[in-house]
Design a protein around this motif. Structure first.
Motif, PDB file in Angstrom:
ATOM      1  N   ARG A   6       0.841  -1.201   0.000  1.00  0.00           N
ATOM      2  CA  ARG A   6       0.000   0.000   0.000  1.00  0.00           C
ATOM      3  C   ARG A   6       0.878   1.253   0.000  1.00  0.00           C
ATOM      4  O   ARG A   6       0.663   2.170  -0.792  1.00  0.00           O
ATOM      5  N   ILE A   9       2.604   1.770  -3.375  1.00  0.00           N
ATOM      6  CA  ILE A   9       1.678   2.264  -4.392  1.00  0.00           C
ATOM      7  C   ILE A   9       1.452   3.759  -4.200  1.00  0.00           C
ATOM      8  O   ILE A   9       1.516   4.531  -5.158  1.00  0.00           O
ATOM      9  N   ASN A  12       4.445   5.699  -5.275  1.00  0.00           N
ATOM     10  CA  ASN A  12       4.625   5.732  -6.730  1.00  0.00           C
ATOM     11  C   ASN A  12       3.758   6.774  -7.420  1.00  0.00           C
ATOM     12  O   ASN A  12       4.119   7.239  -8.504  1.00  0.00           O
ATOM     13  N   THR A  24      -2.628   6.384 -15.261  1.00  0.00           N
ATOM     14  CA  THR A  24      -2.347   5.209 -14.433  1.00  0.00           C
ATOM     15  C   THR A  24      -3.581   4.327 -14.305  1.00  0.00           C
ATOM     16  O   THR A  24      -3.510   3.106 -14.482  1.00  0.00           O
ATOM     17  N   ALA A  28      -4.125   0.659 -16.114  1.00  0.00           N
ATOM     18  CA  ALA A  28      -4.366  -0.527 -15.284  1.00  0.00           C
ATOM     19  C   ALA A  28      -5.627  -1.262 -15.726  1.00  0.00           C
ATOM     20  O   ALA A  28      -5.655  -2.488 -15.787  1.00  0.00           O
ATOM     21  N   MET A  36      -2.526  -5.646 -11.291  1.00  0.00           N
ATOM     22  CA  MET A  36      -2.814  -4.222 -11.176  1.00  0.00           C
ATOM     23  C   MET A  36      -3.948  -3.946 -10.194  1.00  0.00           C
ATOM     24  O   MET A  36      -4.142  -2.814  -9.765  1.00  0.00           O
ATOM     25  N   GLY A  39      -3.274  -2.054  -6.842  1.00  0.00           N
ATOM     26  CA  GLY A  39      -3.037  -0.626  -7.037  1.00  0.00           C
ATOM     27  C   GLY A  39      -4.329   0.139  -7.203  1.00  0.00           C
ATOM     28  O   GLY A  39      -4.517   1.210  -6.616  1.00  0.00           O
ATOM     29  N   VAL A  42      -6.006   0.438  -3.835  1.00  0.00           N
ATOM     30  CA  VAL A  42      -5.421   1.481  -2.985  1.00  0.00           C
ATOM     31  C   VAL A  42      -5.912   2.858  -3.435  1.00  0.00           C
ATOM     32  O   VAL A  42      -6.272   3.698  -2.608  1.00  0.00           O
TER      33      VAL A  42
END
Length: 69
Positions: A6, A9, A12, A24, A28, A36, A39, A42
Protein backbone atom coordinates in the motif's frame (compact mmCIF):
# COMPACT_ATOMS: atom_id res chain seq x y z
CA UNK A 1 -3.11 -6.31 1.76
CA UNK A 2 0.45 -5.88 2.91
CA UNK A 3 0.95 -2.38 4.30
CA UNK A 4 4.32 -2.14 2.51
CA UNK A 5 2.57 -2.70 -0.83
CA UNK A 6 0.00 0.00 0.00
CA UNK A 7 2.77 2.44 0.95
CA UNK A 8 4.72 1.62 -2.22
CA UNK A 9 1.68 2.26 -4.39
CA UNK A 10 0.97 5.59 -2.68
CA UNK A 11 4.63 6.57 -3.00
CA UNK A 12 4.63 5.73 -6.73
CA UNK A 13 1.74 8.09 -7.50
CA UNK A 14 2.31 10.82 -4.92
CA UNK A 15 2.77 14.15 -6.61
CA UNK A 16 1.26 12.98 -9.89
CA UNK A 17 -0.99 15.36 -11.79
CA UNK A 18 -4.62 14.52 -12.49
CA UNK A 19 -3.65 13.60 -16.07
CA UNK A 20 -0.94 11.23 -14.80
CA UNK A 21 -3.33 9.67 -12.30
CA UNK A 22 -5.91 9.18 -15.05
CA UNK A 23 -3.28 7.56 -17.28
CA UNK A 24 -2.35 5.21 -14.43
CA UNK A 25 -5.97 4.20 -13.86
CA UNK A 26 -6.81 3.81 -17.55
CA UNK A 27 -3.64 1.81 -18.20
CA UNK A 28 -4.37 -0.53 -15.28
CA UNK A 29 -7.93 -1.12 -16.49
CA UNK A 30 -7.03 -1.56 -20.16
CA UNK A 31 -4.10 -3.80 -19.31
CA UNK A 32 -6.49 -6.15 -17.54
CA UNK A 33 -3.75 -7.82 -15.51
CA UNK A 34 -4.78 -9.00 -12.08
CA UNK A 35 -1.49 -7.76 -10.61
CA UNK A 36 -2.81 -4.22 -11.18
CA UNK A 37 -5.88 -4.77 -8.97
CA UNK A 38 -4.16 -3.99 -5.65
CA UNK A 39 -3.04 -0.63 -7.04
CA UNK A 40 -6.54 0.23 -8.16
CA UNK A 41 -7.82 -0.86 -4.76
CA UNK A 42 -5.42 1.48 -2.98
CA UNK A 43 -6.43 4.37 -5.26
CA UNK A 44 -10.10 3.63 -4.61
CA UNK A 45 -9.43 3.52 -0.87
CA UNK A 46 -7.94 7.02 -1.08
CA UNK A 47 -10.92 8.25 -3.11
CA UNK A 48 -13.37 6.71 -0.64
CA UNK A 49 -11.63 8.13 2.42
CA UNK A 50 -11.61 11.61 0.89
CA UNK A 51 -15.20 11.63 -0.37
CA UNK A 52 -18.27 13.16 1.20
CA UNK A 53 -21.24 10.99 2.14
CA UNK A 54 -23.05 12.27 -0.95
CA UNK A 55 -20.11 11.32 -3.19
CA UNK A 56 -19.96 7.87 -1.59
CA UNK A 57 -23.67 7.32 -2.27
CA UNK A 58 -23.13 8.38 -5.89
CA UNK A 59 -20.22 5.95 -6.26
CA UNK A 60 -22.27 3.15 -4.75
CA UNK A 61 -25.12 3.90 -7.13
CA UNK A 62 -22.72 3.85 -10.08
CA UNK A 63 -21.23 0.58 -8.88
CA UNK A 64 -24.64 -1.00 -8.36
CA UNK A 65 -25.75 0.06 -11.85
CA UNK A 66 -22.52 -1.22 -13.39
CA UNK A 67 -22.93 -4.60 -11.77
CA UNK A 68 -26.45 -5.01 -13.18
CA UNK A 69 -25.25 -4.92 -16.79
Amino acid sequence: MNLNLRNAIVHNVSGNSQAELEDTIVDAIQNGEEKMLPGLGVLFEIIWQNSSEEEKKEMLGTLESGLKH
